[in-house]
Design a protein around this motif. Structure first.
Motif, PDB file in Angstrom:
ATOM      1  N   LEU A 284      25.248  11.257  -4.730  1.00 28.59           N
ATOM      2  CA  LEU A 284      26.690  11.438  -4.623  1.00 28.59           C
ATOM      3  C   LEU A 284      27.176  11.239  -3.192  1.00 28.59           C
ATOM      4  CD1 LEU A 284      27.011  14.419  -7.066  1.00 28.59           C
ATOM      5  CD2 LEU A 284      28.328  12.302  -7.225  1.00 28.59           C
ATOM      6  N   GLU A 285      28.391  10.713  -3.104  1.00 28.65           N
ATOM      7  CA  GLU A 285      29.024  10.439  -1.820  1.00 28.65           C
ATOM      8  C   GLU A 285      30.320  11.242  -1.725  1.00 28.65           C
ATOM      9  OE1 GLU A 285      29.722   6.294  -2.263  1.00 28.65           O
ATOM     10  OE2 GLU A 285      27.596   5.741  -2.096  1.00 28.65           O
ATOM     11  N   PRO A 286      30.776  11.537  -0.509  1.00 29.80           N
ATOM     12  CA  PRO A 286      32.056  12.271  -0.378  1.00 29.80           C
ATOM     13  C   PRO A 286      33.197  11.570  -1.119  1.00 29.80           C
ATOM     14  CG  PRO A 286      30.897  12.261   1.704  1.00 29.80           C
ATOM     15  CD  PRO A 286      30.106  11.354   0.788  1.00 29.80           C
ATOM     16  N   GLU A 287      33.145  10.253  -1.213  1.00 30.96           N
ATOM     17  CA  GLU A 287      34.188   9.501  -1.918  1.00 30.96           C
ATOM     18  C   GLU A 287      34.191   9.767  -3.422  1.00 30.96           C
ATOM     19  OE1 GLU A 287      33.379   8.035   1.939  1.00 30.96           O
ATOM     20  OE2 GLU A 287      31.985   8.205   0.248  1.00 30.96           O
ATOM     21  N   ASP A 288      33.163  10.398  -3.928  1.00 32.70           N
ATOM     22  CA  ASP A 288      33.106  10.750  -5.349  1.00 32.70           C
ATOM     23  C   ASP A 288      33.855  12.045  -5.652  1.00 32.70           C
ATOM     24  OD1 ASP A 288      29.718   9.619  -5.259  1.00 32.70           O
ATOM     25  OD2 ASP A 288      31.439   8.546  -6.119  1.00 32.70           O
ATOM     26  N   THR A 289      34.348  12.706  -4.639  1.00 35.48           N
ATOM     27  CA  THR A 289      35.101  13.941  -4.831  1.00 35.48           C
ATOM     28  C   THR A 289      36.353  13.673  -5.647  1.00 35.48           C
ATOM     29  OG1 THR A 289      34.288  14.944  -2.797  1.00 35.48           O
ATOM     30  CG2 THR A 289      36.386  15.766  -3.670  1.00 35.48           C
TER      31      THR A 289
END
Length: 124
Positions: free
Chosen positions: A86-91
């Motif tokens: 997971l990446e912060p952009e998946d928030t």
């Protein structure tokens, strides 16, 4: 009574994994194609992944890049979204949806039923 209920959201760190579940209590649940969408603050809701009624066909948004896997267990009337790396952009808030079609579709307006959403937050 809610007919689609998501669970499994939470706060994780970048690189972690998380699995969302969606329990479907619609009449004839197994005949619906199912999809996962997400909506980040200030952005439109976007398609993430979809799966055919029998699990025989899956489709993904390009940004998934092989990190997410959608699956379903029709005996349990449940659809899953396994999210890895997971990446912060998946928030975002992740929504489960049901479409009265056999095959998965990407358009939001092709889905007839929606869950209440599950928050996924990825910290850097």
């Amino acid at each position: 009574q809610a007919q689609l209920v998501e669970s499994g959201g939470g706060l994780v760190q970048a690189g972690d994994s998380l699995t969302l579940s969606c329990t479907n209590s619609l009449h004839g649940a197994s005949r619906y194609a199912m999809g996962w969408f997400r909506q980040a603050p200030g952005k439109e809701r976007e398609f993430v992944a979809g799966i055919a009624w029998n699990g025989g066909l899956m489709t993904y948004a390009d940004f998934v890049k092989g990190r997410f896997t959608i699956s379903r267990d029709n005996d349990k009337n449940t659809v899953y979204l396994q999210m890895d790396n997971l990446e912060p952009e998946d928030t975002a808030i992740y929504y489960c949806a049901a479409s009265d079609t056999a095959l998965p579709v990407r358009e939001t307006d092709r889905y007839d039923y929606w869950g209440q959403g599950a928050q996924v937050t990825v910290s850097s």
